[in-house]
Write an enzyme that holds these catalytic residues in place. Sequence first.
Site, PDB file in Angstrom:
ATOM      1  CG  ASP A  13      -1.973  -1.146   1.157  1.00  0.00           C
ATOM      2  OD1 ASP A  13      -1.919  -1.956   0.214  1.00  0.00           O
ATOM      3  OD2 ASP A  13      -2.803  -1.243   2.082  1.00  0.00           O
ATOM      4  CG  ASP A  51      -6.542   0.049   1.213  1.00  0.00           C
ATOM      5  OD1 ASP A  51      -6.857  -1.125   1.497  1.00  0.00           O
ATOM      6  OD2 ASP A  51      -6.969   1.036   1.862  1.00  0.00           O
ATOM      7  CG  HIS A  53     -11.311   1.100   0.253  1.00  0.00           C
ATOM      8  ND1 HIS A  53     -11.336  -0.217   0.640  1.00  0.00           N
ATOM      9  CD2 HIS A  53     -10.355   1.695   1.022  1.00  0.00           C
ATOM     10  CE1 HIS A  53     -10.441  -0.407   1.599  1.00  0.00           C
ATOM     11  NE2 HIS A  53      -9.822   0.716   1.837  1.00  0.00           N
ATOM     12  CG  HIS A  57     -15.018   0.130   1.612  1.00  0.00           C
ATOM     13  ND1 HIS A  57     -14.234   0.028   2.741  1.00  0.00           N
ATOM     14  CD2 HIS A  57     -15.103  -1.119   1.083  1.00  0.00           C
ATOM     15  CE1 HIS A  57     -13.849  -1.240   2.874  1.00  0.00           C
ATOM     16  NE2 HIS A  57     -14.356  -1.945   1.890  1.00  0.00           N
ATOM     17  CG  HIS A  86      -8.439   5.210   2.974  1.00  0.00           C
ATOM     18  ND1 HIS A  86      -9.444   4.962   3.891  1.00  0.00           N
ATOM     19  CD2 HIS A  86      -7.888   4.011   2.694  1.00  0.00           C
ATOM     20  CE1 HIS A  86      -9.476   3.672   4.156  1.00  0.00           C
ATOM     21  NE2 HIS A  86      -8.551   3.060   3.449  1.00  0.00           N
ATOM     22  CE  LYS A 111      -4.120  -4.352   1.178  1.00  0.00           C
ATOM     23  NZ  LYS A 111      -4.816  -3.284   1.908  1.00  0.00           N
ATOM     24  CB  CYS A 156      -2.040  -3.020   5.175  1.00  0.00           C
ATOM     25  SG  CYS A 156      -3.770  -2.451   5.045  1.00  0.00           S
TER      26      CYS A 156
HETATM   27  C1  VGL Z   1      -4.650   0.635   5.708  1.00  0.00           C
HETATM   28  C2  VGL Z   1      -6.228   1.501   7.114  1.00  0.00           C
HETATM   29  C3  VGL Z   1      -7.189   1.395   6.139  1.00  0.00           C
HETATM   30  C4  VGL Z   1      -3.210   0.218   5.491  1.00  0.00           C
HETATM   31  C5  VGL Z   1      -5.601   0.506   4.717  1.00  0.00           C
HETATM   32  O1  VGL Z   1      -2.788   0.145   4.316  1.00  0.00           O
HETATM   33  O2  VGL Z   1      -2.504  -0.016   6.501  1.00  0.00           O
HETATM   34  N1  VGL Z   1      -4.974   1.103   6.897  1.00  0.00           N
HETATM   35  N2  VGL Z   1      -6.872   0.897   4.941  1.00  0.00           N
HETATM   36 ZN    ZN Z   2      -8.283   1.013   3.356  1.00  0.00          ZN
END
Ligand code: VGL
Ligand code: ZN
Length: 203
Positions: A13, A51, A53, A57, A86, A111, A156
């Site tokens: 990410d 990431d 979404h 979401h 985000h 994901k 993550c």
């Molecule tokens: C993440 C919070 C929400 C991450 C992703 O990549 O750590 N954290 N979505």
């Molecule tokens: Zn996320």
Amino acid sequence: MTRSKDTALIMIDIQNDFCPGGALAVPDGASIIERVNALQEEYPLRVLTQDWHPPDHASFASNHASAEPFSAIEMPYGPQVLWPDHCVAGSGGAHFHPNLNTDSADLVIRKGFRRTIDSYSAFFENDRETRTGLEGYLRERGVSRLVLAGLAFDYCVRFSAVDAAGLGFDVTVMEAACRAIDLGGSLDEARADMESHGVRIIP
Ligand code: VGL
Ligand code: ZN
């Protein structure tokens, strides 16, 4: 550094929204990029996670009446932190940071694209049942060892590392190539969780 034929580098990410100026900025997040680019030279197989979404979401606080970002709710699969919007699929915030080398990646795995399930881990979504397909890919490529770097160390990266260890991979996390959100003790919890699951953390 091992230049093992059966090792994959998993870069978690490293997207604009997790870097300074982004919607869910991880403090100092962009500072890992130079190190991550250098790490790519060490491993023969490289995977990027993203990431990704939909705007509606269920992990977004904005999609729950009067919920504050960084509060928690109960989802059918358990507790879930509500985040600021985000990494909306296709948006600039969801793109990889421009300084990250993405040209050498073998695979990009997305994901968190199912509206009702968040996904911290690169292997299983937060219901702990829905698979992303990454395990199958790595097995077919003959991978048995993983090296992890990216954002965020305590979300993550943590869940990906613990799941990978549970699936039987030999897992190393490069902490200097990660940064943490550190929400309510999540950093210490992440370290303890990874260590108790046999994940090697290199400082
Ligand atoms: C993440 C919070 C929400 C991450 C992703 O990549 O750590 N954290 N979505
Ligand atoms: Zn996320």
